[in-house]
Write an enzyme that holds these catalytic residues in place. Structure first.
Site, mmCIF file in Angstrom:
data_model
loop_
_atom_site.group_PDB
_atom_site.id
_atom_site.type_symbol
_atom_site.label_atom_id
_atom_site.label_comp_id
_atom_site.label_asym_id
_atom_site.label_seq_id
_atom_site.Cartn_x
_atom_site.Cartn_y
_atom_site.Cartn_z
ATOM 1 N N PRO A 12 0.730 -1.189 -0.060
ATOM 2 C CG PRO A 12 -0.052 -0.965 2.134
ATOM 3 C CD PRO A 12 0.558 -2.077 1.333
ATOM 4 C CG ASN A 13 -0.110 4.381 1.229
ATOM 5 O OD1 ASN A 13 -1.189 4.682 1.067
ATOM 6 N ND2 ASN A 13 -0.240 3.805 2.739
ATOM 7 N NE ARG A 20 3.905 6.759 1.570
ATOM 8 C CZ ARG A 20 4.277 5.554 2.023
ATOM 9 N NH1 ARG A 20 4.825 4.377 1.095
ATOM 10 N NH2 ARG A 20 4.156 5.019 3.127
ATOM 11 C CE1 TYR A 25 8.846 5.066 2.884
ATOM 12 C CE2 TYR A 25 7.358 6.754 2.655
ATOM 13 C CZ TYR A 25 8.029 5.571 3.393
ATOM 14 O OH TYR A 25 7.344 5.229 4.571
ATOM 15 C CG ASN A 76 8.445 -1.983 0.160
ATOM 16 O OD1 ASN A 76 7.788 -1.949 1.384
ATOM 17 N ND2 ASN A 76 8.877 -0.883 -0.306
ATOM 18 C CB ALA A 79 1.577 0.163 6.437
ATOM 19 C CD GLU A 100 11.150 -7.263 5.534
ATOM 20 O OE1 GLU A 100 11.591 -8.577 6.147
ATOM 21 O OE2 GLU A 100 10.402 -6.488 6.248
ATOM 22 C CG HIS A 102 11.129 -2.184 4.295
ATOM 23 N ND1 HIS A 102 9.668 -2.273 4.416
ATOM 24 C CD2 HIS A 102 11.550 -3.428 5.056
ATOM 25 C CE1 HIS A 102 9.569 -3.325 4.782
ATOM 26 N NE2 HIS A 102 10.245 -4.022 5.199
ATOM 27 N NE ARG A 109 9.994 6.292 8.446
ATOM 28 C CZ ARG A 109 9.046 6.062 7.572
ATOM 29 N NH1 ARG A 109 9.411 5.065 6.585
ATOM 30 N NH2 ARG A 109 8.267 6.863 7.533
HETATM 31 C C1 DQA Z 1 8.231 1.295 3.613
HETATM 32 C C2 DQA Z 1 8.248 1.330 5.245
HETATM 33 C C3 DQA Z 1 6.994 1.134 5.751
HETATM 34 O O1 DQA Z 1 7.098 1.377 6.937
HETATM 35 C C4 DQA Z 1 6.189 2.025 5.355
HETATM 36 O O2 DQA Z 1 4.750 1.623 5.952
HETATM 37 C C5 DQA Z 1 5.890 2.101 3.857
HETATM 38 C C6 DQA Z 1 7.269 1.813 3.070
HETATM 39 C C7 DQA Z 1 9.510 1.608 2.950
HETATM 40 O O3 DQA Z 1 9.666 1.125 1.663
HETATM 41 O O4 DQA Z 1 10.315 1.984 3.605
HETATM 42 O O5 DQA Z 1 4.855 2.079 3.189
HETATM 43 O O6 DQA Z 1 8.003 -0.137 3.459
#
Ligand code: DQA
Length: 146
Positions: A12-13, A20, A25, A76, A79, A100, A102, A109
């Site tokens: 998501p997102n 964003r 990011y 990835n 959240a 995994e 990020h 964070r």
């Molecule tokens: C994320 C880190 C997560 O905590 C966050 O909710 C994201 C992006 C990252 O790529 O740094 O949506 O996965």
């Protein structure tokens, strides 16, 4: 012969990348990241199936289907990383290598980002290197499947 295909899932997102929270990011879009991945995979003789969903259930469906069509998963989960037992359970149904990723360094964070359900089943975790992390994840995946 068909190239081995890596499933790259974005939660998501991540469709909002580019605008964003660039301080976390970066300014590249998910489309830019897909291109980075495709280029790196092709250098290594691999192909990618790059997907994004804001829906936990859709990510679960794709993970369940992956064992027939893919050689590894790069994930990835956004959240959902920190909340989703459903994604963890789905990952447990595959025998595929899992990397995994990020973009941000989740350990610098908020405390709620320090917990990852995905890490329990991932072969390894790459975080804090921005879009370059995806390239590193492809290199790591190539090694895992060789
Ligand atoms: C994320 C880190 C997560 O905590 C966050 O909710 C994201 C992006 C990252 O790529 O740094 O949506 O996965």
């Amino acid at each position: 012969m068909m190239k081995k295909c890596i499933l790259i899932l974005n939660g998501p997102n991540l469709n909002m990348l580019g605008s964003r929270e660039p301080e976390f990011y970066g300014d590249q879009t998910l489309g830019d990241i897909e291109k980075i991945c495709a280029d790196q995979a092709s250098k290594l003789g691999l192909s990618i199936d790059f997907r994004n969903s804001n829906s936990e259930g859709e990510l679960v469906d794709w993970i369940q289907q992956s064992k027939n069509n893919h050689v590894a998963i790069i994930l990835n989960a956004g959240a959902y990383t920190h909340t989703s037992i459903a994604i963890l359970d789905a990952l447990r149904t595959t025998n595929l290598p899992i990397v995994e990723v990020h973009l941000s360094n989740i350990f610098q964070r908020e405390e709620y980002r320090h917990v990852s359900f995905v890490s329990q089943v991932a072969d390894g975790v790459i975080c804090g290197f921005g879009s370059q992390g995806y390239k590193l994840a492809i290199d790591a995946t190539a090694k895992l499947i060789s």
